[in-house]
Design a protein around this motif. Sequence first.
Motif, PDB file in Angstrom:
ATOM      1  N   THR A   1       0.855  -1.191   0.000  1.00 36.54           N
ATOM      2  CA  THR A   1       0.000   0.000   0.000  1.00 36.54           C
ATOM      3  C   THR A   1       0.886   1.234   0.000  1.00 36.54           C
ATOM      4  O   THR A   1       2.042   1.191   0.431  1.00 36.54           O
ATOM      5  N   LEU A   2       0.344   2.325  -0.476  1.00 33.82           N
ATOM      6  CA  LEU A   2       1.051   3.593  -0.424  1.00 33.82           C
ATOM      7  C   LEU A   2       0.809   4.219   0.943  1.00 33.82           C
ATOM      8  O   LEU A   2      -0.301   4.145   1.474  1.00 33.82           O
ATOM      9  N   PRO A   3       1.825   4.859   1.519  1.00 33.91           N
ATOM     10  CA  PRO A   3       1.668   5.378   2.876  1.00 33.91           C
ATOM     11  C   PRO A   3       0.774   6.605   3.005  1.00 33.91           C
ATOM     12  O   PRO A   3       0.224   6.854   4.071  1.00 33.91           O
ATOM     13  N   LEU A   4       0.609   7.378   1.912  1.00 32.06           N
ATOM     14  CA  LEU A   4      -0.169   8.610   1.993  1.00 32.06           C
ATOM     15  C   LEU A   4      -1.229   8.652   0.896  1.00 32.06           C
ATOM     16  O   LEU A   4      -1.066   8.033  -0.154  1.00 32.06           O
ATOM     17  N   ASP A   5      -2.287   9.401   1.157  1.00 35.08           N
ATOM     18  CA  ASP A   5      -3.416   9.483   0.236  1.00 35.08           C
ATOM     19  C   ASP A   5      -3.326  10.773  -0.577  1.00 35.08           C
ATOM     20  O   ASP A   5      -3.426  11.870  -0.020  1.00 35.08           O
TER      21      ASP A   5
ATOM     22  N   ALA B   1       8.951  16.599 -13.676  1.00 33.41           N
ATOM     23  CA  ALA B   1       8.733  17.089 -12.315  1.00 33.41           C
ATOM     24  C   ALA B   1       7.912  18.372 -12.399  1.00 33.41           C
ATOM     25  O   ALA B   1       8.220  19.256 -13.195  1.00 33.41           O
ATOM     26  N   ILE B   2       6.856  18.454 -11.586  1.00 33.34           N
ATOM     27  CA  ILE B   2       6.007  19.653 -11.615  1.00 33.34           C
ATOM     28  C   ILE B   2       5.931  20.344 -10.254  1.00 33.34           C
ATOM     29  O   ILE B   2       5.268  21.369 -10.127  1.00 33.34           O
ATOM     30  N   GLY B   3       6.581  19.798  -9.240  1.00 34.99           N
ATOM     31  CA  GLY B   3       6.528  20.432  -7.932  1.00 34.99           C
ATOM     32  C   GLY B   3       7.143  19.560  -6.860  1.00 34.99           C
ATOM     33  O   GLY B   3       7.762  18.534  -7.154  1.00 34.99           O
ATOM     34  N   MET B   4       6.947  20.001  -5.616  1.00 35.43           N
ATOM     35  CA  MET B   4       7.484  19.294  -4.457  1.00 35.43           C
ATOM     36  C   MET B   4       6.393  19.104  -3.416  1.00 35.43           C
ATOM     37  O   MET B   4       5.523  19.960  -3.249  1.00 35.43           O
ATOM     38  N   TRP B   5       6.467  17.976  -2.749  1.00 30.96           N
ATOM     39  CA  TRP B   5       5.686  17.713  -1.539  1.00 30.96           C
ATOM     40  C   TRP B   5       6.663  17.814  -0.387  1.00 30.96           C
ATOM     41  O   TRP B   5       7.768  17.261  -0.448  1.00 30.96           O
ATOM     42  N   THR B   6       6.300  18.561   0.664  1.00 30.63           N
ATOM     43  CA  THR B   6       7.183  18.645   1.817  1.00 30.63           C
ATOM     44  C   THR B   6       6.555  17.929   3.003  1.00 30.63           C
ATOM     45  O   THR B   6       5.327  17.960   3.186  1.00 30.63           O
ATOM     46  N   SER B   7       7.410  17.309   3.775  1.00 32.55           N
ATOM     47  CA  SER B   7       6.919  16.554   4.927  1.00 32.55           C
ATOM     48  C   SER B   7       6.241  17.466   5.944  1.00 32.55           C
ATOM     49  O   SER B   7       5.333  17.037   6.650  1.00 32.55           O
ATOM     50  N   SER B   8       6.642  18.736   5.988  1.00 33.78           N
ATOM     51  CA  SER B   8       6.050  19.665   6.956  1.00 33.78           C
ATOM     52  C   SER B   8       4.746  20.280   6.455  1.00 33.78           C
ATOM     53  O   SER B   8       3.783  20.396   7.213  1.00 33.78           O
ATOM     54  N   ASP B   9       4.696  20.670   5.185  1.00 33.23           N
ATOM     55  CA  ASP B   9       3.532  21.404   4.673  1.00 33.23           C
ATOM     56  C   ASP B   9       2.606  20.569   3.793  1.00 33.23           C
ATOM     57  O   ASP B   9       1.488  20.983   3.508  1.00 33.23           O
ATOM     58  N   GLY B  10       3.073  19.445   3.291  1.00 34.03           N
ATOM     59  CA  GLY B  10       2.248  18.642   2.394  1.00 34.03           C
ATOM     60  C   GLY B  10       2.242  19.209   0.989  1.00 34.03           C
ATOM     61  O   GLY B  10       3.206  19.843   0.559  1.00 34.03           O
ATOM     62  N   LEU B  11       1.136  19.003   0.295  1.00 35.20           N
ATOM     63  CA  LEU B  11       1.004  19.428  -1.097  1.00 35.20           C
ATOM     64  C   LEU B  11      -0.362  20.046  -1.312  1.00 35.20           C
ATOM     65  O   LEU B  11      -1.379  19.494  -0.880  1.00 35.20           O
ATOM     66  N   ASP B  12      -0.384  21.185  -1.972  1.00 36.00           N
ATOM     67  CA  ASP B  12      -1.623  21.816  -2.415  1.00 36.00           C
ATOM     68  C   ASP B  12      -1.277  22.522  -3.721  1.00 36.00           C
ATOM     69  O   ASP B  12      -0.621  23.557  -3.723  1.00 36.00           O
TER      70      ASP B  12
ATOM     71  N   THR C   1      -6.965  20.049  -8.723  1.00 32.05           N
ATOM     72  CA  THR C   1      -6.262  20.374  -7.494  1.00 32.05           C
ATOM     73  C   THR C   1      -5.717  19.080  -6.916  1.00 32.05           C
ATOM     74  O   THR C   1      -6.452  18.096  -6.768  1.00 32.05           O
ATOM     75  N   LEU C   2      -4.429  19.082  -6.626  1.00 32.63           N
ATOM     76  CA  LEU C   2      -3.762  17.945  -6.000  1.00 32.63           C
ATOM     77  C   LEU C   2      -3.456  18.326  -4.567  1.00 32.63           C
ATOM     78  O   LEU C   2      -2.921  19.404  -4.302  1.00 32.63           O
ATOM     79  N   SER C   3      -3.813  17.445  -3.632  1.00 33.68           N
ATOM     80  CA  SER C   3      -3.495  17.735  -2.236  1.00 33.68           C
ATOM     81  C   SER C   3      -3.095  16.446  -1.524  1.00 33.68           C
ATOM     82  O   SER C   3      -3.620  15.367  -1.814  1.00 33.68           O
ATOM     83  N   MET C   4      -2.139  16.597  -0.614  1.00 33.99           N
ATOM     84  CA  MET C   4      -1.676  15.472   0.182  1.00 33.99           C
ATOM     85  C   MET C   4      -1.120  16.029   1.484  1.00 33.99           C
ATOM     86  O   MET C   4      -0.337  16.988   1.473  1.00 33.99           O
ATOM     87  N   GLU C   5      -1.556  15.462   2.592  1.00 36.72           N
ATOM     88  CA  GLU C   5      -1.106  15.907   3.912  1.00 36.72           C
ATOM     89  C   GLU C   5       0.396  15.728   4.069  1.00 36.72           C
ATOM     90  O   GLU C   5       0.999  14.856   3.448  1.00 36.72           O
ATOM     91  N   GLY C   6       0.986  16.529   4.938  1.00 34.76           N
ATOM     92  CA  GLY C   6       2.377  16.345   5.312  1.00 34.76           C
ATOM     93  C   GLY C   6       2.516  15.146   6.245  1.00 34.76           C
ATOM     94  O   GLY C   6       1.538  14.664   6.811  1.00 34.76           O
ATOM     95  N   SER C   7       3.730  14.669   6.386  1.00 33.17           N
ATOM     96  CA  SER C   7       4.003  13.535   7.268  1.00 33.17           C
ATOM     97  C   SER C   7       5.468  13.566   7.678  1.00 33.17           C
ATOM     98  O   SER C   7       6.348  13.397   6.836  1.00 33.17           O
ATOM     99  N   PRO C   8       5.749  13.756   8.973  1.00 33.36           N
ATOM    100  CA  PRO C   8       7.145  13.833   9.411  1.00 33.36           C
ATOM    101  C   PRO C   8       7.900  12.501   9.285  1.00 33.36           C
ATOM    102  O   PRO C   8       9.113  12.466   9.408  1.00 33.36           O
ATOM    103  N   ARG C   9       7.191  11.419   9.013  1.00 36.07           N
ATOM    104  CA  ARG C   9       7.842  10.101   8.882  1.00 36.07           C
ATOM    105  C   ARG C   9       8.541   9.942   7.537  1.00 36.07           C
ATOM    106  O   ARG C   9       9.250   8.971   7.324  1.00 36.07           O
ATOM    107  N   HIS C  10       8.314  10.876   6.589  1.00 34.03           N
ATOM    108  CA  HIS C  10       8.849  10.733   5.242  1.00 34.03           C
ATOM    109  C   HIS C  10       9.716  11.924   4.861  1.00 34.03           C
ATOM    110  O   HIS C  10       9.567  13.021   5.404  1.00 34.03           O
TER     111      HIS C  10
END
Length: 194
Positions: free
Chosen positions: A79-83, A143-154, A95-104
């Motif tokens: 499974t993938l760890p994040l939704d 590559a179109i952007g970055m997801w950060t563990s602190s802020d997530g993705l929006d 719109t793409l969104s994904m919560e941050g996660s300090p584990r990654h």
Amino acid sequence: MTQLGTRGDVVALAYHVDYWDYIGWEDTFALPGNGQLQRAYAQAWGKGRIYTPQMVINGQRGIAGTYSSEIRALVRSTTLPLDLQVREFNDGTLTLSMEGSPRHQDAVVWLVTFKGSAEVTIDRGENSGHTMAYSHIVTSRQAIGMWTSSDGLDMRIPLEEALGPENDGAAILVQEKHGELPGPILGAVAITRN
């Protein structure tokens, strides 16, 4: 690949490689970057060789594409760890969104466009005279952007411009990067043209 691609919980992508072109037939859909990506995966896993057909499961494991029962078992147990959430708007944007996660670790957001299917008649090489049916054919990866563990993705992207006129769909992959090497895929979603 085609069977897995019919499942709603699998993002199937076929990255055709060009390093077999010298044996008599150039793969119609091969991109030089695909072989480079495969070599980067091998290096990330400490492997000394690459091969086809190969399946890469969530950026973490490579397995021969001919081992269908083992592949199905891996897909069932992985499974993938994040939704990764996708919302489509009437103006044609996503719109793409994904919560941050300090584990990654921070991760790259990839846009991978693909053709749903195609048939190609092989003129030369060991499959000369055969017609091959392909699916989920990668046409580009950027590559179109970055997801950060602190802020997530929006992020918001224009869907039609991202797909281009020749593609049937796109996948969005959020993938850790370890130095210059690919890491695990944290979230993924496929979008198909209606």
